[in-house]
Design a protein around this motif. Sequence first.
Motif, PDB file in Angstrom:
ATOM      1  N   SER A  99     -12.051 -23.143  68.027  1.00 54.20           N
ATOM      2  CA  SER A  99     -11.658 -21.995  67.204  1.00 54.20           C
ATOM      3  C   SER A  99     -10.376 -21.313  67.687  1.00 54.20           C
ATOM      4  CB  SER A  99     -12.795 -20.979  67.151  1.00 54.20           C
ATOM      5  OG  SER A  99     -13.116 -20.540  68.457  1.00 54.20           O
ATOM      6  N   ASP A 100     -10.021 -21.487  68.960  1.00 49.79           N
ATOM      7  CA  ASP A 100      -8.805 -20.861  69.481  1.00 49.79           C
ATOM      8  C   ASP A 100      -7.538 -21.671  69.199  1.00 49.79           C
ATOM      9  OD1 ASP A 100     -10.439 -18.898  70.432  1.00 49.79           O
ATOM     10  OD2 ASP A 100     -10.261 -19.461  72.545  1.00 49.79           O
ATOM     11  N   VAL A 101      -7.680 -22.837  68.592  1.00 51.03           N
ATOM     12  CA  VAL A 101      -6.527 -23.694  68.293  1.00 51.03           C
ATOM     13  C   VAL A 101      -6.171 -23.504  66.819  1.00 51.03           C
ATOM     14  CG1 VAL A 101      -5.545 -26.000  68.503  1.00 51.03           C
ATOM     15  CG2 VAL A 101      -7.441 -25.339  69.974  1.00 51.03           C
ATOM     16  N   GLU A 102      -5.527 -22.383  66.536  1.00 50.28           N
ATOM     17  CA  GLU A 102      -5.248 -22.005  65.151  1.00 50.28           C
ATOM     18  C   GLU A 102      -4.337 -22.990  64.430  1.00 50.28           C
ATOM     19  OE1 GLU A 102      -3.756 -18.037  65.388  1.00 50.28           O
ATOM     20  OE2 GLU A 102      -5.607 -17.277  66.279  1.00 50.28           O
ATOM     21  N   ARG A 103      -3.431 -23.608  65.153  1.00 53.46           N
ATOM     22  CA  ARG A 103      -2.487 -24.522  64.506  1.00 53.46           C
ATOM     23  C   ARG A 103      -3.096 -25.885  64.199  1.00 53.46           C
ATOM     24  NH1 ARG A 103      -0.132 -22.251  68.896  1.00 53.46           N
ATOM     25  NH2 ARG A 103      -0.187 -24.241  69.987  1.00 53.46           N
ATOM     26  N   ALA A 104      -4.289 -26.153  64.715  1.00 51.56           N
ATOM     27  CA  ALA A 104      -4.963 -27.426  64.436  1.00 51.56           C
ATOM     28  C   ALA A 104      -5.764 -27.279  63.147  1.00 51.56           C
ATOM     29  CB  ALA A 104      -5.859 -27.827  65.597  1.00 51.56           C
ATOM     30  N   THR A 105      -5.047 -27.234  62.052  1.00 51.13           N
ATOM     31  CA  THR A 105      -5.681 -27.073  60.748  1.00 51.13           C
ATOM     32  C   THR A 105      -6.285 -28.402  60.288  1.00 51.13           C
ATOM     33  OG1 THR A 105      -3.628 -27.631  59.620  1.00 51.13           O
ATOM     34  CG2 THR A 105      -4.006 -25.284  60.102  1.00 51.13           C
ATOM     35  N   GLU A 106      -7.069 -28.354  59.247  1.00 47.88           N
ATOM     36  CA  GLU A 106      -7.692 -29.576  58.707  1.00 47.88           C
ATOM     37  C   GLU A 106      -6.651 -30.645  58.357  1.00 47.88           C
ATOM     38  OE1 GLU A 106     -10.828 -32.025  57.895  1.00 47.88           O
ATOM     39  OE2 GLU A 106     -10.908 -30.036  58.803  1.00 47.88           O
ATOM     40  N   PRO A 107      -5.540 -30.290  57.693  1.00 47.86           N
ATOM     41  CA  PRO A 107      -4.528 -31.322  57.412  1.00 47.86           C
ATOM     42  C   PRO A 107      -3.938 -31.947  58.682  1.00 47.86           C
ATOM     43  CG  PRO A 107      -4.165 -29.416  56.010  1.00 47.86           C
ATOM     44  CD  PRO A 107      -5.219 -29.029  57.011  1.00 47.86           C
ATOM     45  N   VAL A 108      -3.747 -31.159  59.724  1.00 48.61           N
ATOM     46  CA  VAL A 108      -3.221 -31.682  60.987  1.00 48.61           C
ATOM     47  C   VAL A 108      -4.214 -32.660  61.603  1.00 48.61           C
ATOM     48  CG1 VAL A 108      -2.655 -31.051  63.377  1.00 48.61           C
ATOM     49  CG2 VAL A 108      -1.710 -29.731  61.473  1.00 48.61           C
ATOM     50  N   LEU A 109      -5.491 -32.281  61.618  1.00 45.82           N
ATOM     51  CA  LEU A 109      -6.508 -33.162  62.181  1.00 45.82           C
ATOM     52  C   LEU A 109      -6.621 -34.448  61.366  1.00 45.82           C
ATOM     53  CD1 LEU A 109      -9.291 -30.593  63.130  1.00 45.82           C
ATOM     54  CD2 LEU A 109      -7.382 -31.419  64.512  1.00 45.82           C
ATOM     55  N   GLN A 110      -6.497 -34.352  60.046  1.00 48.57           N
ATOM     56  CA  GLN A 110      -6.548 -35.541  59.194  1.00 48.57           C
ATOM     57  C   GLN A 110      -5.363 -36.472  59.458  1.00 48.57           C
ATOM     58  OE1 GLN A 110      -8.887 -36.857  57.266  1.00 48.57           O
ATOM     59  NE2 GLN A 110     -10.188 -35.203  58.000  1.00 48.57           N
ATOM     60  N   LEU A 111      -4.216 -35.903  59.790  1.00 45.05           N
ATOM     61  CA  LEU A 111      -3.068 -36.738  60.169  1.00 45.05           C
ATOM     62  C   LEU A 111      -3.371 -37.523  61.440  1.00 45.05           C
ATOM     63  CD1 LEU A 111      -0.029 -34.391  59.456  1.00 45.05           C
ATOM     64  CD2 LEU A 111      -0.598 -36.528  58.278  1.00 45.05           C
ATOM     65  N   GLY A 112      -4.039 -36.885  62.382  1.00 49.31           N
ATOM     66  CA  GLY A 112      -4.445 -37.575  63.605  1.00 49.31           C
ATOM     67  C   GLY A 112      -5.420 -38.699  63.316  1.00 49.31           C
ATOM     68  N   VAL A 113      -6.378 -38.442  62.434  1.00 43.04           N
ATOM     69  CA  VAL A 113      -7.343 -39.477  62.026  1.00 43.04           C
ATOM     70  C   VAL A 113      -6.604 -40.630  61.348  1.00 43.04           C
ATOM     71  CG1 VAL A 113      -9.263 -39.999  60.459  1.00 43.04           C
ATOM     72  CG2 VAL A 113      -9.315 -37.917  61.852  1.00 43.04           C
ATOM     73  N   ALA A 114      -5.680 -40.312  60.456  1.00 45.94           N
ATOM     74  CA  ALA A 114      -4.925 -41.354  59.744  1.00 45.94           C
ATOM     75  C   ALA A 114      -4.101 -42.194  60.718  1.00 45.94           C
ATOM     76  CB  ALA A 114      -4.025 -40.723  58.686  1.00 45.94           C
ATOM     77  N   ALA A 115      -3.490 -41.552  61.695  1.00 46.60           N
ATOM     78  CA  ALA A 115      -2.698 -42.289  62.683  1.00 46.60           C
ATOM     79  C   ALA A 115      -3.575 -43.267  63.449  1.00 46.60           C
ATOM     80  CB  ALA A 115      -2.010 -41.317  63.639  1.00 46.60           C
ATOM     81  N   ALA A 116      -4.742 -42.817  63.866  1.00 49.40           N
ATOM     82  CA  ALA A 116      -5.643 -43.677  64.639  1.00 49.40           C
ATOM     83  C   ALA A 116      -6.231 -44.802  63.783  1.00 49.40           C
ATOM     84  CB  ALA A 116      -6.767 -42.848  65.258  1.00 49.40           C
ATOM     85  N   THR A 117      -6.670 -44.472  62.579  1.00 46.34           N
ATOM     86  CA  THR A 117      -7.305 -45.502  61.744  1.00 46.34           C
ATOM     87  C   THR A 117      -6.310 -46.561  61.292  1.00 46.34           C
ATOM     88  OG1 THR A 117      -7.128 -44.058  59.809  1.00 46.34           O
ATOM     89  CG2 THR A 117      -9.235 -44.092  60.934  1.00 46.34           C
ATOM     90  N   SER A 118      -5.057 -46.177  61.104  1.00 49.30           N
ATOM     91  CA  SER A 118      -4.065 -47.178  60.706  1.00 49.30           C
ATOM     92  C   SER A 118      -3.840 -48.193  61.824  1.00 49.30           C
ATOM     93  CB  SER A 118      -2.748 -46.521  60.292  1.00 49.30           C
ATOM     94  OG  SER A 118      -2.125 -45.918  61.396  1.00 49.30           O
ATOM     95  N   VAL A 119      -3.914 -47.768  63.071  1.00 50.74           N
ATOM     96  CA  VAL A 119      -3.770 -48.678  64.202  1.00 50.74           C
ATOM     97  C   VAL A 119      -4.992 -49.598  64.303  1.00 50.74           C
ATOM     98  CG1 VAL A 119      -3.619 -48.811  66.722  1.00 50.74           C
ATOM     99  CG2 VAL A 119      -2.266 -47.118  65.488  1.00 50.74           C
ATOM    100  N   LEU A 120      -6.170 -49.066  64.046  1.00 52.71           N
ATOM    101  CA  LEU A 120      -7.410 -49.841  64.176  1.00 52.71           C
ATOM    102  C   LEU A 120      -7.648 -50.818  63.030  1.00 52.71           C
ATOM    103  CD1 LEU A 120      -9.859 -47.035  65.317  1.00 52.71           C
ATOM    104  CD2 LEU A 120      -8.909 -48.865  66.722  1.00 52.71           C
ATOM    105  N   ALA A 121      -7.009 -50.588  61.908  1.00 53.85           N
ATOM    106  CA  ALA A 121      -7.323 -51.319  60.681  1.00 53.85           C
ATOM    107  C   ALA A 121      -7.272 -52.834  60.818  1.00 53.85           C
ATOM    108  CB  ALA A 121      -6.402 -50.869  59.550  1.00 53.85           C
ATOM    109  N   GLU A 122      -6.308 -53.350  61.525  1.00 53.32           N
ATOM    110  CA  GLU A 122      -6.120 -54.802  61.577  1.00 53.32           C
ATOM    111  C   GLU A 122      -6.567 -55.450  62.882  1.00 53.32           C
ATOM    112  OE1 GLU A 122      -5.159 -56.535  58.886  1.00 53.32           O
ATOM    113  OE2 GLU A 122      -5.187 -54.612  57.844  1.00 53.32           O
ATOM    114  N   ALA A 123      -6.999 -54.680  63.843  1.00 48.04           N
ATOM    115  CA  ALA A 123      -7.330 -55.238  65.161  1.00 48.04           C
ATOM    116  C   ALA A 123      -8.652 -55.998  65.132  1.00 48.04           C
ATOM    117  CB  ALA A 123      -7.398 -54.121  66.184  1.00 48.04           C
ATOM    118  N   THR A 124      -8.679 -57.113  65.845  1.00 47.28           N
ATOM    119  CA  THR A 124      -9.904 -57.898  65.975  1.00 47.28           C
ATOM    120  C   THR A 124     -10.024 -58.420  67.399  1.00 47.28           C
ATOM    121  OG1 THR A 124      -8.785 -59.934  65.317  1.00 47.28           O
ATOM    122  CG2 THR A 124      -9.889 -58.686  63.567  1.00 47.28           C
ATOM    123  N   GLY A 125     -11.227 -58.789  67.787  1.00 44.80           N
ATOM    124  CA  GLY A 125     -11.464 -59.411  69.082  1.00 44.80           C
ATOM    125  C   GLY A 125     -10.913 -58.612  70.239  1.00 44.80           C
TER     126      GLY A 125
END
Length: 150
Positions: A99-125
């Motif tokens: 709650s003290d991280v005011e600048r970490a809004t939902e859109p910012v957190l979603q950008l972090g999720v998108a960055a991570a999931t895009s890296v994971l999308a094609e990885a195997t083994g």
Amino acid sequence: MSGELVAHGERVPVVSTALDPAEPLTHLPFSVEQRVAVDEALTRATRGTGVQFSVRIGDLGADALAGAKQVFPHVPEAQRGVLIAISPNERKVAVVSGSDVERATEPVLQLGVAAATSVLAEATGKALDNALVDAVIAAIRVIASAVEPV
């Protein structure tokens, strides 16, 4: 992949790996170089923003966000922190902020999720281990750049 990576910025050593904290480990799921890379990203982000970044890689259950929210109160300085949680087998990513991280809004957190999931999308083994580390670092960098002090 078995095991969990639990990491918190601004600590020495800042990365610990555990299957069961009561049992000693004989095999670490990430190399020293990978753990150092995550550590450096966490340290830079925490120092640059004043936000306590933490990472959890491990099973989060059927609902990754609910699992991350369950873990979040147990990370250091959760109120002023951001937790990036990845469930590797399901390739699910969840990010939670205090709650003290005011600048970490939902859109910012979603950008972090998108960055991570895009890296994971094609990885195997075996490439998945590298992708997990790259995904964590990508999410940390995206979120830190958005929440750094003005």
